[in-house]
Scaffold this motif. Structure first.
Motif, PDB file in Angstrom:
ATOM      1  N   GLU A 146       0.800  -1.223   0.000  1.00 23.40           N
ATOM      2  CA  GLU A 146       0.000   0.000   0.000  1.00 23.40           C
ATOM      3  C   GLU A 146       0.834   1.275   0.000  1.00 23.40           C
ATOM      4  O   GLU A 146       0.295   2.361  -0.162  1.00 23.40           O
ATOM      5  N   VAL A 147       2.144   1.149   0.169  1.00 20.00           N
ATOM      6  CA  VAL A 147       2.987   2.342   0.307  1.00 20.00           C
ATOM      7  C   VAL A 147       2.930   3.214  -0.934  1.00 20.00           C
ATOM      8  O   VAL A 147       2.808   4.436  -0.840  1.00 20.00           O
ATOM      9  N   PHE A 148       3.010   2.627  -2.102  1.00 21.08           N
ATOM     10  CA  PHE A 148       3.093   3.414  -3.325  1.00 21.08           C
ATOM     11  C   PHE A 148       1.761   3.495  -4.070  1.00 21.08           C
ATOM     12  O   PHE A 148       1.732   3.862  -5.237  1.00 21.08           O
ATOM     13  N   ASP A 149       0.681   3.209  -3.399  1.00 16.39           N
ATOM     14  CA  ASP A 149      -0.646   3.337  -3.983  1.00 16.39           C
ATOM     15  C   ASP A 149      -1.094   4.791  -3.855  1.00 16.39           C
ATOM     16  O   ASP A 149      -1.065   5.375  -2.767  1.00 16.39           O
ATOM     17  N   SER A 150      -1.494   5.392  -4.948  1.00 12.44           N
ATOM     18  CA  SER A 150      -1.837   6.821  -4.933  1.00 12.44           C
ATOM     19  C   SER A 150      -3.075   7.112  -4.096  1.00 12.44           C
ATOM     20  O   SER A 150      -3.183   8.192  -3.505  1.00 12.44           O
ATOM     21  N   THR A 151      -4.002   6.162  -4.005  1.00 14.13           N
ATOM     22  CA  THR A 151      -5.203   6.413  -3.202  1.00 14.13           C
ATOM     23  C   THR A 151      -4.875   6.487  -1.713  1.00 14.13           C
ATOM     24  O   THR A 151      -5.544   7.203  -0.976  1.00 14.13           O
ATOM     25  N   THR A 152      -3.844   5.791  -1.285  1.00 14.96           N
ATOM     26  CA  THR A 152      -3.427   5.866   0.113  1.00 14.96           C
ATOM     27  C   THR A 152      -2.983   7.284   0.458  1.00 14.96           C
ATOM     28  O   THR A 152      -3.395   7.850   1.478  1.00 14.96           O
ATOM     29  N   TRP A 153      -2.161   7.872  -0.395  1.00 10.64           N
ATOM     30  CA  TRP A 153      -1.633   9.198  -0.111  1.00 10.64           C
ATOM     31  C   TRP A 153      -2.679  10.286  -0.342  1.00 10.64           C
ATOM     32  O   TRP A 153      -2.655  11.315   0.337  1.00 10.64           O
ATOM     33  N   LYS A 154      -3.636  10.050  -1.228  1.00 10.95           N
ATOM     34  CA  LYS A 154      -4.743  10.995  -1.390  1.00 10.95           C
ATOM     35  C   LYS A 154      -5.596  10.998  -0.132  1.00 10.95           C
ATOM     36  O   LYS A 154      -6.003  12.051   0.348  1.00 10.95           O
ATOM     37  N   HIS A 155      -5.841   9.818   0.428  1.00 10.98           N
ATOM     38  CA  HIS A 155      -6.606   9.711   1.662  1.00 10.98           C
ATOM     39  C   HIS A 155      -5.878  10.427   2.812  1.00 10.98           C
ATOM     40  O   HIS A 155      -6.507  11.144   3.601  1.00 10.98           O
ATOM     41  N   MET A 156      -4.573  10.241   2.921  1.00 14.05           N
ATOM     42  CA  MET A 156      -3.808  10.921   3.979  1.00 14.05           C
ATOM     43  C   MET A 156      -3.824  12.427   3.787  1.00 14.05           C
ATOM     44  O   MET A 156      -3.932  13.182   4.756  1.00 14.05           O
ATOM     45  N   TYR A 157      -3.721  12.886   2.553  1.00 20.25           N
ATOM     46  CA  TYR A 157      -3.784  14.314   2.266  1.00 20.25           C
ATOM     47  C   TYR A 157      -5.143  14.874   2.692  1.00 20.25           C
ATOM     48  O   TYR A 157      -5.223  15.938   3.295  1.00 20.25           O
TER      49      TYR A 157
END
Length: 77
Positions: A58-69
């Protein structure tokens, strides 16, 4: 007093030395940004996997970082 003789050819560098110098200068200029980006990627991975106890996939999944943002910059209401 006698003047020393100079060679007829001017003191020129070979094209191989010039290319090597250009490559070496490019490496010196680019090494800091490359190391900074590598440190950022490694830090994100370590923070997400080790501190967050989440799977590595999950580290490099863009939806993970969009959710954190969205979590960080959400308007409180």
């Amino acid at each position: 007093m006698k003047a020393t003789s100079r060679p007829n050819e001017p003191n020129r560098r070979s094209s191989g030395r010039i290319i090597a110098r250009i490559i070496w200068t490019s490496i010196k200029v680019l090494i800091i940004p490359v190391l900074c980006i590598a440190a950022l990627i490694i830090g994100l991975a370590v923070g997400y996997v080790v501190l967050g106890n989440r799977p590595t996939s999950e580290v490099f999944d863009s939806t993970t970082w969009k959710h954190m943002y969205d979590l960080v910059f959400a308007e409180s209401g």
